[in-house]
Each structure stands twice: as structure tokens, then as C-alpha cells.
Write a protein that holds these residues in place. Sequence first.
Motif, PDB file in Angstrom:
ATOM      1  N   GLU A   1      20.795 -20.942  -8.777  1.00 57.29           N
ATOM      2  CA  GLU A   1      21.660 -21.862  -9.516  1.00 57.29           C
ATOM      3  C   GLU A   1      23.053 -21.282  -9.713  1.00 57.29           C
ATOM      4  N   PHE A   2      23.148 -19.939  -9.737  1.00 53.45           N
ATOM      5  CA  PHE A   2      24.446 -19.298  -9.894  1.00 53.45           C
ATOM      6  C   PHE A   2      25.220 -19.260  -8.574  1.00 53.45           C
ATOM      7  N   ILE A   3      24.554 -18.895  -7.485  1.00 56.06           N
ATOM      8  CA  ILE A   3      25.283 -18.697  -6.230  1.00 56.06           C
ATOM      9  C   ILE A   3      25.658 -20.008  -5.556  1.00 56.06           C
ATOM     10  N   LYS A   4      24.820 -21.020  -5.686  1.00 55.85           N
ATOM     11  CA  LYS A   4      25.040 -22.292  -4.986  1.00 55.85           C
ATOM     12  C   LYS A   4      25.316 -22.018  -3.500  1.00 55.85           C
ATOM     13  N   GLU A   5      26.433 -22.545  -2.968  1.00 54.08           N
ATOM     14  CA  GLU A   5      26.705 -22.397  -1.532  1.00 54.08           C
ATOM     15  C   GLU A   5      27.663 -21.249  -1.236  1.00 54.08           C
ATOM     16  N   ALA A   6      27.927 -20.387  -2.200  1.00 56.74           N
ATOM     17  CA  ALA A   6      28.897 -19.305  -2.046  1.00 56.74           C
ATOM     18  C   ALA A   6      28.527 -18.353  -0.910  1.00 56.74           C
ATOM     19  N   THR A   7      29.544 -17.695  -0.361  1.00 56.39           N
ATOM     20  CA  THR A   7      29.303 -16.600   0.584  1.00 56.39           C
ATOM     21  C   THR A   7      28.879 -15.373  -0.215  1.00 56.39           C
ATOM     22  N   LEU A   8      27.750 -14.794   0.132  1.00 56.37           N
ATOM     23  CA  LEU A   8      27.222 -13.646  -0.595  1.00 56.37           C
ATOM     24  C   LEU A   8      27.820 -12.353  -0.046  1.00 56.37           C
ATOM     25  N   VAL A   9      28.067 -11.412  -0.951  1.00 54.86           N
ATOM     26  CA  VAL A   9      28.651 -10.123  -0.573  1.00 54.86           C
ATOM     27  C   VAL A   9      27.848  -9.015  -1.233  1.00 54.86           C
ATOM     28  N   GLY A  10      27.619  -7.935  -0.503  1.00 49.91           N
ATOM     29  CA  GLY A  10      26.939  -6.789  -1.087  1.00 49.91           C
ATOM     30  C   GLY A  10      27.166  -5.549  -0.245  1.00 49.91           C
ATOM     31  N   HIS A  11      26.787  -4.403  -0.772  1.00 50.16           N
ATOM     32  CA  HIS A  11      26.830  -3.162   0.005  1.00 50.16           C
ATOM     33  C   HIS A  11      25.412  -2.888   0.473  1.00 50.16           C
ATOM     34  N   HIS A  12      25.235  -2.819   1.798  1.00 50.74           N
ATOM     35  CA  HIS A  12      23.894  -2.819   2.404  1.00 50.74           C
ATOM     36  C   HIS A  12      23.174  -4.098   1.973  1.00 50.74           C
ATOM     37  N   VAL A  13      23.859  -5.202   2.146  1.00 49.47           N
ATOM     38  CA  VAL A  13      23.426  -6.483   1.580  1.00 49.47           C
ATOM     39  C   VAL A  13      22.120  -6.996   2.188  1.00 49.47           C
ATOM     40  N   ASP A  14      21.797  -6.575   3.413  1.00 45.80           N
ATOM     41  CA  ASP A  14      20.571  -7.064   4.058  1.00 45.80           C
ATOM     42  C   ASP A  14      19.339  -6.793   3.194  1.00 45.80           C
ATOM     43  N   PHE A  15      19.303  -5.613   2.578  1.00 44.07           N
ATOM     44  CA  PHE A  15      18.142  -5.263   1.748  1.00 44.07           C
ATOM     45  C   PHE A  15      18.048  -6.184   0.536  1.00 44.07           C
ATOM     46  N   ASP A  16      19.176  -6.406  -0.150  1.00 40.86           N
ATOM     47  CA  ASP A  16      19.164  -7.254  -1.343  1.00 40.86           C
ATOM     48  C   ASP A  16      18.772  -8.691  -0.997  1.00 40.86           C
ATOM     49  N   ILE A  17      19.277  -9.177   0.132  1.00 48.42           N
ATOM     50  CA  ILE A  17      18.924 -10.526   0.571  1.00 48.42           C
ATOM     51  C   ILE A  17      17.431 -10.617   0.867  1.00 48.42           C
ATOM     52  N   GLU A  18      16.882  -9.598   1.495  1.00 49.34           N
ATOM     53  CA  GLU A  18      15.459  -9.613   1.816  1.00 49.34           C
ATOM     54  C   GLU A  18      14.603  -9.572   0.552  1.00 49.34           C
ATOM     55  N   MET A  19      15.059  -8.830  -0.463  1.00 46.13           N
ATOM     56  CA  MET A  19      14.323  -8.797  -1.729  1.00 46.13           C
ATOM     57  C   MET A  19      14.297 -10.192  -2.367  1.00 46.13           C
ATOM     58  N   ILE A  20      15.432 -10.881  -2.347  1.00 45.57           N
ATOM     59  CA  ILE A  20      15.476 -12.253  -2.881  1.00 45.57           C
ATOM     60  C   ILE A  20      14.590 -13.169  -2.041  1.00 45.57           C
ATOM     61  N   ASN A  21      14.657 -13.019  -0.717  1.00 47.16           N
ATOM     62  CA  ASN A  21      13.834 -13.864   0.161  1.00 47.16           C
ATOM     63  C   ASN A  21      12.346 -13.670  -0.090  1.00 47.16           C
ATOM     64  N   GLN A  22      11.938 -12.443  -0.402  1.00 46.48           N
ATOM     65  CA  GLN A  22      10.540 -12.197  -0.723  1.00 46.48           C
ATOM     66  C   GLN A  22      10.137 -12.954  -1.993  1.00 46.48           C
ATOM     67  N   GLY A  23      11.037 -12.963  -2.976  1.00 47.85           N
ATOM     68  CA  GLY A  23      10.785 -13.720  -4.200  1.00 47.85           C
ATOM     69  C   GLY A  23      10.704 -15.214  -3.933  1.00 47.85           C
ATOM     70  N   LEU A  24      11.562 -15.712  -3.042  1.00 54.24           N
ATOM     71  CA  LEU A  24      11.533 -17.134  -2.677  1.00 54.24           C
ATOM     72  C   LEU A  24      10.238 -17.474  -1.940  1.00 54.24           C
ATOM     73  N   ALA A  25       9.786 -16.561  -1.098  1.00 56.19           N
ATOM     74  CA  ALA A  25       8.534 -16.797  -0.375  1.00 56.19           C
ATOM     75  C   ALA A  25       7.370 -16.931  -1.353  1.00 56.19           C
ATOM     76  N   ARG A  26       7.397 -16.132  -2.420  1.00 50.41           N
ATOM     77  CA  ARG A  26       6.323 -16.220  -3.421  1.00 50.41           C
ATOM     78  C   ARG A  26       6.388 -17.538  -4.186  1.00 50.41           C
ATOM     79  N   LEU A  27       7.536 -18.209  -4.152  1.00 49.47           N
ATOM     80  CA  LEU A  27       7.671 -19.526  -4.772  1.00 49.47           C
ATOM     81  C   LEU A  27       7.361 -20.645  -3.786  1.00 49.47           C
ATOM     82  N   GLY A  28       7.049 -20.275  -2.553  1.00 50.79           N
ATOM     83  CA  GLY A  28       6.650 -21.270  -1.560  1.00 50.79           C
ATOM     84  C   GLY A  28       7.792 -22.049  -0.947  1.00 50.79           C
TER      85      GLY A  28
END
Length: 202
Positions: free
Chosen positions: A109-136
Amino acid sequence: MAFNWLNKMVKEHPKFWMRYLSCFEENQNKKKRFVVFDCETTGLDYKSDSILSIGAVAIENNQIIVGDFMEVFLIQDNFKVASVPIHGILKEGKEEKIVEAEGVIRFLEFIKEATLVGHHVDFDIEMINQGLARLGVGKLKNEFMDTEVMYQKLNYLPQEQHSSLDELCDIYKIRKSDRHTASGDAFLTAQLFLKLKKKLEI
């Protein structure tokens, strides 16, 4: 009968996911918004480790929008004492904690369609994706940028030459306050991103 069977086969997505997906259709003409984020985790294995906290701050018009930020701490079922010296988050701690599902939904709800930025961002994105997978539901749809990759491009460095956030903060004289908290690291990365973005003229 066939029509009813087909209806059952079509999965109904939860409302939070439909709201998230709709952002990419409705906001195509809005000003460019970046969200710099960081996850503090129990370790570096996205399959077995858990998110401890998520911190994020928005950037618009090449400025950090201090009032446009989020930070959540998650209830820990899988807590690793060995990681406490790094992030300082205790299992019971003083911070108000919410379940992972609520934390991930708040993040969407916070990010909406924004471009995401991070340092070594692939890991953080994968952690979020794992949480989304658990939500189906599906994976993050946002475009993303990595400050390490930006630094590599700026200095013509090979992909295998890695730089830590600490190293780049030292190089660009960014004061390292609140290091190893999700919100603190997100704010440091936001400052680094703006410096790299300016040098790369993007």
C-alpha cells in the motif's frame, strides 16, 4: 455446468492485491516516485530466514520526502538470537510488532507503482516475494534499481566486484547514523541513490 466449473477454476485475488495491481493501470501519468527500502532479516537465506522489519522512504523530484515513509516490525516465530548484535531487534523488544501478512500488505500500500531502490536490492525483493507467496498472490510488479549496480556502471566495475553500503557511504561522505535498522539503512541508501543518480544523469 461447464460455466460453473470454469468459475471455480478462476482464482479470486484478495482485495489488497487487486488494489496494488490497479496502481499500475491508473497512475501512468503521475510524477515519477521512487521508494528506497530495506529489510532487516534473521539471515541471508530467503527460503529459510524471516523478515524482522521493513523500512522505506519516498523520493520525488530528486528530494527525499521525509514525511513519506514507513517502518514496520514483524512478530517473530522463527527468531535467531545470533543475528541480534547486527540489527538490535529483540524477539519481545519495545517495538510494536505486527504479523508478516499485515506488514507485507502495508508495504504494498505504501509503494504502489513506484520504482523500488535498494542496496543489493534483489535479496530484499525476494524476501518480500516470499511473504507474498505465503499470502497466495504473485510477485512484486515494480521496476527496481540497485545502488551497487549504479556504482558499478559509474566506475566501469565488473559485476563481481561488490561494495557494501558502508563503503559507499564512506566514499560519498554520507554520515552513517542509525545503521543496521531498516529505516536507517533506507535513508542512507536514499542519500546514496540521489548522489549516484545525479552523477549518472538519470
